[in-house]
Enzyme design. Structure first.
Site, PDB file in Angstrom:
ATOM      1  N   LYS A  64       0.839  -1.209   0.000  1.00  0.00           N
ATOM      2  CA  LYS A  64       0.000   0.000   0.000  1.00  0.00           C
ATOM      3  C   LYS A  64       0.871   1.256   0.000  1.00  0.00           C
ATOM      4  O   LYS A  64       0.621   2.210  -0.732  1.00  0.00           O
ATOM      5  CB  LYS A  64      -0.940  -0.017   1.222  1.00  0.00           C
ATOM      6  CG  LYS A  64      -2.044  -1.060   1.094  1.00  0.00           C
ATOM      7  CD  LYS A  64      -2.879  -1.232   2.357  1.00  0.00           C
ATOM      8  CE  LYS A  64      -3.843  -2.403   2.161  1.00  0.00           C
ATOM      9  NZ  LYS A  64      -4.763  -2.624   3.269  1.00  0.00           N
ATOM     10  N   GLN A 119      -4.826  -1.624   9.781  1.00  0.00           N
ATOM     11  CA  GLN A 119      -4.729  -2.936   9.130  1.00  0.00           C
ATOM     12  C   GLN A 119      -5.288  -4.024  10.050  1.00  0.00           C
ATOM     13  O   GLN A 119      -4.969  -4.075  11.240  1.00  0.00           O
ATOM     14  CB  GLN A 119      -3.253  -3.220   8.784  1.00  0.00           C
ATOM     15  CG  GLN A 119      -3.031  -4.443   7.917  1.00  0.00           C
ATOM     16  CD  GLN A 119      -3.556  -4.303   6.488  1.00  0.00           C
ATOM     17  OE1 GLN A 119      -3.754  -3.207   5.979  1.00  0.00           O
ATOM     18  NE2 GLN A 119      -3.796  -5.436   5.842  1.00  0.00           N
ATOM     19  N   ASP A 141     -11.324   2.828   4.353  1.00  0.00           N
ATOM     20  CA  ASP A 141     -11.608   1.383   4.328  1.00  0.00           C
ATOM     21  C   ASP A 141     -13.113   1.122   4.223  1.00  0.00           C
ATOM     22  O   ASP A 141     -13.530   0.010   3.888  1.00  0.00           O
ATOM     23  CB  ASP A 141     -11.116   0.751   5.639  1.00  0.00           C
ATOM     24  CG  ASP A 141      -9.921  -0.156   5.434  1.00  0.00           C
ATOM     25  OD1 ASP A 141      -9.745  -0.660   4.313  1.00  0.00           O
ATOM     26  OD2 ASP A 141      -9.179  -0.367   6.411  1.00  0.00           O
TER      27      ASP A 141
HETATM   28  N1  LUD Z   1      -7.302  -4.647   6.770  1.00  0.00           N
HETATM   29  C1  LUD Z   1      -7.264  -5.282   4.471  1.00  0.00           C
HETATM   30  N2  LUD Z   1      -6.575  -6.804   6.158  1.00  0.00           N
HETATM   31  C2  LUD Z   1      -6.358  -7.888   5.215  1.00  0.00           C
HETATM   32  N3  LUD Z   1      -2.263  -9.486  -3.020  1.00  0.00           N
HETATM   33  C3  LUD Z   1      -6.036  -6.096   2.529  1.00  0.00           C
HETATM   34  C4  LUD Z   1      -4.936  -7.519   0.838  1.00  0.00           C
HETATM   35  C5  LUD Z   1      -3.464  -6.730  -0.904  1.00  0.00           C
HETATM   36  N4  LUD Z   1      -8.093  -2.565   7.352  1.00  0.00           N
HETATM   37  C6  LUD Z   1      -7.826  -3.466   6.432  1.00  0.00           C
HETATM   38  O1  LUD Z   1      -5.571  -5.001   2.184  1.00  0.00           O
HETATM   39  O2  LUD Z   1      -8.185  -3.796   2.921  1.00  0.00           O
HETATM   40  C7  LUD Z   1      -7.867  -4.053   4.108  1.00  0.00           C
HETATM   41  N5  LUD Z   1      -8.115  -3.173   5.103  1.00  0.00           N
HETATM   42  N6  LUD Z   1      -6.893  -6.250   3.542  1.00  0.00           N
HETATM   43  N7  LUD Z   1      -5.757  -7.306   1.963  1.00  0.00           N
HETATM   44  C8  LUD Z   1      -6.368  -8.362   2.732  1.00  0.00           C
HETATM   45  C9  LUD Z   1      -7.069  -7.668   3.886  1.00  0.00           C
HETATM   46  C10 LUD Z   1      -7.031  -5.563   5.815  1.00  0.00           C
HETATM   47  C11 LUD Z   1      -4.757  -8.797   0.367  1.00  0.00           C
HETATM   48  C12 LUD Z   1      -3.927  -9.017  -0.747  1.00  0.00           C
HETATM   49  C13 LUD Z   1      -3.279  -7.989  -1.377  1.00  0.00           C
HETATM   50  C14 LUD Z   1      -4.275  -6.491   0.188  1.00  0.00           C
HETATM   51  C15 LUD Z   1      -2.373  -8.227  -2.547  1.00  0.00           C
HETATM   52  O3  LUD Z   1      -1.741  -7.311  -3.042  1.00  0.00           O
HETATM   53  C16 LUD Z   1      -1.430  -9.871  -4.106  1.00  0.00           C
HETATM   54  C17 LUD Z   1      -2.281 -10.563  -5.162  1.00  0.00           C
HETATM   55  O4  LUD Z   1      -3.335 -11.132  -4.821  1.00  0.00           O
HETATM   56  O5  LUD Z   1      -1.858 -10.540  -6.328  1.00  0.00           O
HETATM   57  C18 LUD Z   1      -0.393 -10.885  -3.613  1.00  0.00           C
HETATM   58  C19 LUD Z   1       0.516 -10.306  -2.573  1.00  0.00           C
HETATM   59  C20 LUD Z   1       1.566 -11.338  -2.104  1.00  0.00           C
HETATM   60  O6  LUD Z   1       1.621 -11.605  -0.877  1.00  0.00           O
HETATM   61  O7  LUD Z   1       2.284 -11.860  -2.933  1.00  0.00           O
END
Ligand code: LUD
Ligand code: NAP
Length: 353
Positions: A113, A157, A180
């Site tokens: 992020k 987070q 969020d």
């Molecule tokens: N908490 C989120 N917790 C977990 N995947 C995310 C997420 C990017 N407050 C709050 O960001 O929105 C949120 N707000 N969340 N998540 C999960 C959840 C939170 C999950 C995956 C990814 C954010 C991401 O970039 C990549 C993909 O699917 O291609 C892979 C990343 C890797 O580890 O290789």
């Protein structure tokens, strides 16, 4: 990364429902797919139209919905808007992220992020707090950011350490900076007719945006959301309903999940169950959005694990008309939507059109 690692492929996946076991005993044959839902409608821009058509390919096989590509396009659009705003009124959008504890997966997401903010010209502030911080310490950071005029978005987070009350913490974020979209007032407005939330949760918003940019029309379709969590499943179902889909929600107590899922034109899966959704659960021609991110052991990977979705991709791609991969599907869209919410917040606060 989550502590439990599974070894699985489509055939060895650890099914959690008894109905799934029954299905394995009586597999259902599916007919070839149709492209009913891939006629482009009200695509947002010429460039995304073109990219969507290109990525769809031919009718012969299911299409990969390229979340990484679409997210990049959106981040480019945001970068241009951020710079237009800076030039016009001298304001740079700011996002504050609070991370408590040292979960590896959370640290990766927060880092991604932060990098995305920097690349788009958004100011990023981070508070990294130790696992044993008190709820009060987190609340102090939130009230500081609530008052700080350079901050337009605040994100805590999740998950938080178990000694903290998630509700108290999320409620403390002012709704004007709740990028969020988890504040009960924003969720309440999302659920009510003729009310508009200030922000929509990033992951479900990213799912709908993927459908929109790929020209999948939602109105009048049957949609199934697997999972009913506050951060994905529930808001995803509300959003689909707002888009005039007829929505069913499948959860861990649902008795015949595959029977319900097989009726769906659109499936959004957010169960956190590796490869739970088999090809035979999918209606031919359906569009599948796989939110699940599940780590599985992989000795060939440098990390020792790889990420797989809730949906057995290899099977789904043969039955569906379009499928999101994991990784490279919904994950990058979550981050793009966060940047979009932050930009929109700054625009609203500074009355910049
Ligand atoms: N908490 C989120 N917790 C977990 N995947 C995310 C997420 C990017 N407050 C709050 O960001 O929105 C949120 N707000 N969340 N998540 C999960 C959840 C939170 C999950 C995956 C990814 C954010 C991401 O970039 C990549 C993909 O699917 O291609 C892979 C990343 C890797 O580890 O290789
Ligand atoms: P969660 O809070 O654990 O919720 C999971 C939901 O799935 C619950 O509603 C649960 O039902 C349901 N469920 C669990 N097992 C099931 C089964 N066998 N059949 C049907 N439903 C089942 O998880 P979450 O935060 O919503 O996340 C879900 C998945 O999405 C995880 O893999 C997570 O890592 C991933 N995720 C990805 C992104 C992204 O950007 N790509 C963002 C957030 C989350 P009950 O309500 O009955 O317990």
């Amino acid at each position: 990364m989550a502590s439990t690692l599974f070894f699985t492929n489509c055939h060895l996946s650890p099914f959690s429902s008894t109905a799934a076991a029954a299905l394995r005993r009586h597999p259902i044959r599916v007919a070839p797919t149709s492209l009913r839902f891939l006629a482009l409608h009200s695509a947002p821009s010429q460039s995304s139209r073109v990219a969507a058509v290109a990525a769809m390919g031919t009718e012969a096989s299911a299409k990969v919905i390229d979340g990484k590509l679409v997210a990049k396009q959106i981040r480019d659009e945001i970068t241009a808007e951020v710079s237009r705003m800076k030039e016009a009124i001298g304001v740079v959008p700011g996002l504050a992220v609070i991370l408590v504890g040292d979960r590896k997966d959370s640290a990766t997401y927060v880092r991604n992020k932060q990098k995305a903010c920097e690349a788009a010209g958004i100011n990023s502030l981070e508070a990294f707090l130790p696992e044993d911080s008190t709820e009060e310490e987190v609340l102090n950071y939130i009230s500081g950011y609530n008052e700080d005029p350079s901050v337009h978005g605040i994100l805590v987070q999740l998950p938080l350490p178990s000694h903290m009350n998630e509700q108290n913490i999320l409620n403390a974020i002012t709704i004007e900076k709740d990028v969020d979209g988890f504040h009960p007032l924003n969720i309440g407005r999302l659920a009510m007719r003729d009310r508009e939330p200030l922000f929509v949760p990033c992951t479900p918003k990213g799912c709908i945006e993927l459908l929109r940019r790929y020209g999948v029309s939602i109105k009048g379709t049957r949609a199934v959301v697997i999972g009913r969590s506050n951060i994905v499943g529930m808001p995803a179902a509300l959003l689909l309903q707002r888009e005039d889909a007829t929505v069913s929600v499948v959860h861990s107590k649902t008795l015949n999940p595959e029977e319900i899922i097989r009726q769906a034109d659109i499936v959004i899966s957010a169960a956190g169950q590796p490869h739970m959704v088999r090809g035979s659960w999918i209606k031919p021609g359906a569009v599948i959005i796989d939110v699940g991110i599940n780590p599985v052991e992989d000795p060939n990977s440098t990390r020792g694990y790889r990420l797989i979705g809730d949906v057995c991709y290899e099977e789904a791609i043969k039955v569906a008309s379009a499928v999101t991969p994991v990784p490279g599907g919904v994950g990058p869209m979550t981050i793009a939507m966060l940047l979009q919410n932050t930009l929109n917040s700054a625009k609203r606060i500074h009355k910049f059109e």
